[in-house]
Scaffold this active site. Structure first.
Site, PDB file in Angstrom:
ATOM      1  N   SER A   8     -55.021 -65.812   5.704  1.00  0.00           N
ATOM      2  CA  SER A   8     -53.512 -65.604   5.634  1.00  0.00           C
ATOM      3  C   SER A   8     -53.605 -63.930   5.136  1.00  0.00           C
ATOM      4  CB  SER A   8     -52.984 -66.174   4.450  1.00  0.00           C
ATOM      5  OG  SER A   8     -51.820 -65.563   3.979  1.00  0.00           O
ATOM      6  N   HIS A  33     -52.611 -66.304   9.887  1.00  0.00           N
ATOM      7  CA  HIS A  33     -51.651 -66.916   9.268  1.00  0.00           C
ATOM      8  C   HIS A  33     -50.740 -65.841   8.711  1.00  0.00           C
ATOM      9  CE1 HIS A  33     -49.781 -70.461   7.029  1.00  0.00           C
ATOM     10  NE2 HIS A  33     -49.549 -69.326   6.248  1.00  0.00           N
ATOM     11  N   ASP A  35     -47.427 -64.891   6.699  1.00  0.00           N
ATOM     12  CA  ASP A  35     -46.351 -65.318   5.777  1.00  0.00           C
ATOM     13  C   ASP A  35     -45.068 -64.668   5.646  1.00  0.00           C
ATOM     14  OD1 ASP A  35     -47.811 -67.773   4.465  1.00  0.00           O
ATOM     15  OD2 ASP A  35     -49.362 -66.315   3.966  1.00  0.00           O
ATOM     16  N   MET A  37     -41.490 -64.065   4.395  1.00  0.00           N
ATOM     17  CA  MET A  37     -40.776 -65.023   3.044  1.00  0.00           C
ATOM     18  C   MET A  37     -39.412 -64.146   2.851  1.00  0.00           C
ATOM     19  SD  MET A  37     -43.843 -64.927   0.144  1.00  0.00           S
ATOM     20  CE  MET A  37     -45.334 -66.061   0.358  1.00  0.00           C
ATOM     21  N   HIS A  66     -45.540 -68.706   9.573  1.00  0.00           N
ATOM     22  CA  HIS A  66     -45.171 -69.326   8.529  1.00  0.00           C
ATOM     23  C   HIS A  66     -43.918 -68.985   7.919  1.00  0.00           C
ATOM     24  CE1 HIS A  66     -46.232 -71.300   4.385  1.00  0.00           C
ATOM     25  NE2 HIS A  66     -45.137 -72.124   4.949  1.00  0.00           N
ATOM     26  N   MET A  68     -41.225 -68.843   5.534  1.00  0.00           N
ATOM     27  CA  MET A  68     -40.522 -69.358   4.240  1.00  0.00           C
ATOM     28  C   MET A  68     -39.150 -68.873   4.085  1.00  0.00           C
ATOM     29  SD  MET A  68     -44.331 -69.301   2.272  1.00  0.00           S
ATOM     30  CE  MET A  68     -44.814 -68.188   3.575  1.00  0.00           C
ATOM     31  N   MET A 137     -48.519 -77.749   2.179  1.00  0.00           N
ATOM     32  CA  MET A 137     -48.710 -76.551   1.343  1.00  0.00           C
ATOM     33  C   MET A 137     -49.456 -77.359   0.063  1.00  0.00           C
ATOM     34  SD  MET A 137     -47.320 -74.185   2.469  1.00  0.00           S
ATOM     35  CE  MET A 137     -47.586 -73.275   1.010  1.00  0.00           C
ATOM     36  N   GLY A 142     -44.772 -69.003  -1.956  1.00  0.00           N
ATOM     37  CA  GLY A 142     -44.279 -67.776  -2.607  1.00  0.00           C
ATOM     38  C   GLY A 142     -45.197 -66.651  -2.733  1.00  0.00           C
ATOM     39  N   PHE A 143     -46.465 -67.360  -3.434  1.00  0.00           N
ATOM     40  CA  PHE A 143     -47.327 -66.213  -4.030  1.00  0.00           C
ATOM     41  C   PHE A 143     -48.653 -66.671  -3.444  1.00  0.00           C
ATOM     42  CE2 PHE A 143     -43.643 -66.288  -6.495  1.00  0.00           C
ATOM     43  CZ  PHE A 143     -43.354 -64.944  -6.650  1.00  0.00           C
ATOM     44  N   GLY A 144     -49.487 -65.414  -3.114  1.00  0.00           N
ATOM     45  CA  GLY A 144     -51.011 -65.896  -3.062  1.00  0.00           C
ATOM     46  C   GLY A 144     -51.710 -66.044  -4.431  1.00  0.00           C
ATOM     47  N   GLY A 145     -52.878 -66.792  -4.313  1.00  0.00           N
ATOM     48  CA  GLY A 145     -53.655 -66.482  -5.469  1.00  0.00           C
ATOM     49  C   GLY A 145     -53.556 -67.558  -6.263  1.00  0.00           C
ATOM     50  N   ASP A 175     -52.696 -74.826   3.002  1.00  0.00           N
ATOM     51  CA  ASP A 175     -52.432 -73.677   2.665  1.00  0.00           C
ATOM     52  C   ASP A 175     -52.189 -73.505   1.340  1.00  0.00           C
ATOM     53  OD1 ASP A 175     -51.443 -71.105   2.727  1.00  0.00           O
ATOM     54  OD2 ASP A 175     -49.791 -71.433   3.898  1.00  0.00           O
ATOM     55  N   GLY A 176     -52.942 -72.740   0.629  1.00  0.00           N
ATOM     56  CA  GLY A 176     -52.713 -72.394  -0.788  1.00  0.00           C
ATOM     57  C   GLY A 176     -54.010 -73.036  -1.755  1.00  0.00           C
ATOM     58  N   GLY A 177     -54.794 -71.829  -2.287  1.00  0.00           N
ATOM     59  CA  GLY A 177     -55.929 -72.250  -3.094  1.00  0.00           C
ATOM     60  C   GLY A 177     -57.093 -72.646  -2.437  1.00  0.00           C
ATOM     61  N   GLY A 197     -56.196 -67.118   1.655  1.00  0.00           N
ATOM     62  CA  GLY A 197     -55.873 -65.564   1.584  1.00  0.00           C
ATOM     63  C   GLY A 197     -56.436 -64.987   0.569  1.00  0.00           C
TER      64      GLY A 197
HETATM   65  C1  DX5 Z   1     -48.070 -69.058  -0.024  1.00  0.00           C
HETATM   66  C2  DX5 Z   1     -48.712 -68.506   1.210  1.00  0.00           C
HETATM   67  C3  DX5 Z   1     -50.218 -68.676   1.655  1.00  0.00           C
HETATM   68  C4  DX5 Z   1     -50.820 -67.826   0.745  1.00  0.00           C
HETATM   69  C5  DX5 Z   1     -52.058 -68.504   0.491  1.00  0.00           C
HETATM   70  O1  DX5 Z   1     -46.878 -69.151  -0.122  1.00  0.00           O
HETATM   71  O2  DX5 Z   1     -47.747 -69.653   2.212  1.00  0.00           O
HETATM   72  O3  DX5 Z   1     -50.241 -68.577   2.916  1.00  0.00           O
HETATM   73  O4  DX5 Z   1     -51.135 -66.677   1.482  1.00  0.00           O
HETATM   74  O5  DX5 Z   1     -52.856 -67.824  -0.206  1.00  0.00           O
HETATM   75  P1  DX5 Z   1     -54.002 -68.202  -1.200  1.00  0.00           P
HETATM   76  O6  DX5 Z   1     -55.122 -68.525  -0.115  1.00  0.00           O
HETATM   77  O7  DX5 Z   1     -54.356 -66.997  -2.024  1.00  0.00           O
HETATM   78  O8  DX5 Z   1     -53.713 -69.345  -2.047  1.00  0.00           O
HETATM   79 ZN    ZN Z   2     -48.710 -69.686   4.265  1.00  0.00          ZN
END
Ligand code: DX5
Ligand code: ZN
Length: 248
Positions: A8, A33, A35, A37, A66, A68, A137, A142-145, A175-177, A197
């Site tokens: 991502s 990927h 994102d 938003m 993706h 959102m 999900m 909404g956010f990475g990390g 997707d996520g973590g 990501g």
């Molecule tokens: C979150 C995104 C993800 C995000 C994942 O809303 O959809 O694609 O980049 O990030 P990580 O891998 O950092 O959790």
């Molecule tokens: Zn995503």
């Protein structure tokens, strides 16, 4: 199904998007990927079609948008025109999901659905025949990390079973973590595409981090395939009597 890895770009350096995309390509990514938003479906704002168009010219990797956004019913064409190979819409955001998915496929692209962590999997069941990718999900978008939500593993396993039962084989993406530690359990549950990501772009060596996740995933997939083959070998139809069959 070969395990795919889709970095991502949300956590990459936006000042050098093209370079980051090419770095991932060289490192062995299978897809990018992206994102999108809109500040409404999720709080955050990122980028839209012009950036996707620019990335399309910068890399040969397939692009998964993706979305959102709250207006996916009306705007998937923008992303298709920009060159997205997969367009993934949130089931929570689409009023006319069946129509949108059919439209994406009619335009020659792959159709994906994304499900938030609290969304019942039944939403996917209703459109299983219309999707090429299901994005589970494993954080609230909404956010990475963010931290991986544990219950996601069970949801992947349930989706995998649902797809087998229906005789369909969409990618099951998560997707996520996702990182080297969370990868084995999601792959063991049936995930076939890993989105990551922060674990990649937050690392000192992003290419090395991608390779490590890919290796962890490949090992877990091999184990899963051996287990599935074992279950199949252990199944002896002749050992069943009519009563067993009725119970099944
Ligand atoms: C979150 C995104 C993800 C995000 C994942 O809303 O959809 O694609 O980049 O990030 P990580 O891998 O950092 O959790
Ligand atoms: Zn995503």
């Amino acid at each position: 199904m070969t395990l795919l890895i889709a970095p991502s770009l949300l956590s990459c350096d936006f000042a050098k998007l093209g370079e980051e995309a090419r770095l991932m390509e060289r490192a062995g990514a299978d897809m990018l990927h992206l994102d999108v938003m809109d500040g409404h479906f999720v709080e955050n704002l990122t980028f839209g079609p012009p950036v996707i168009r620019a990335l399309k010219a910068a890399t040969a990797l397939p692009l998964d948008a993706h979305l959102m956004v709250t207006n996916a019913d009306h705007c998937v064409d923008w992303y298709l025109d920009a060159g997205a190979d997969y367009v993934t819409v949130h089931v929570e955001a689409c009023r006319h999901l069946d129509r949108v998915l059919n439209h994406i496929r009619e335009r020659g692209a792959k159709a994906g659905i994304a499900l938030n962590p609290a969304t019942p999997l039944d939403f996917a069941e209703e459109v299983l025949e219309l999707v090429d990718l299901i994005l589970v999900m494993s954080v609230n978008p909404g956010f990475g990390g963010q931290h991986f939500i544990e219950r996601s593993t069970e949801r992947i396993a349930e989706l995998d079973e649902m797809c087998r039962f229906a005789g369909v084989e969409p990618l099951i993406s998560v997707d996520g973590g996702i990182n080297e530690q969370t990868t084995p359990e999601v792959v063991a549950a049936g995930a076939t595409c890993l989105v990551a990501g922060n674990a990649i772009f937050g690392a000192d060596d992003p290419a090395g981090a991608l390779e490590a996740i890919k290796a962890a995933g490949a090992a877990a997939q091999l184990e899963r395939e051996e287990e599935l083959a074992g279950d199949f070998d252990a199944f002896d139809p002749e050992a069943l009597d009519a009563g067993d069959l009725l119970e099944r």
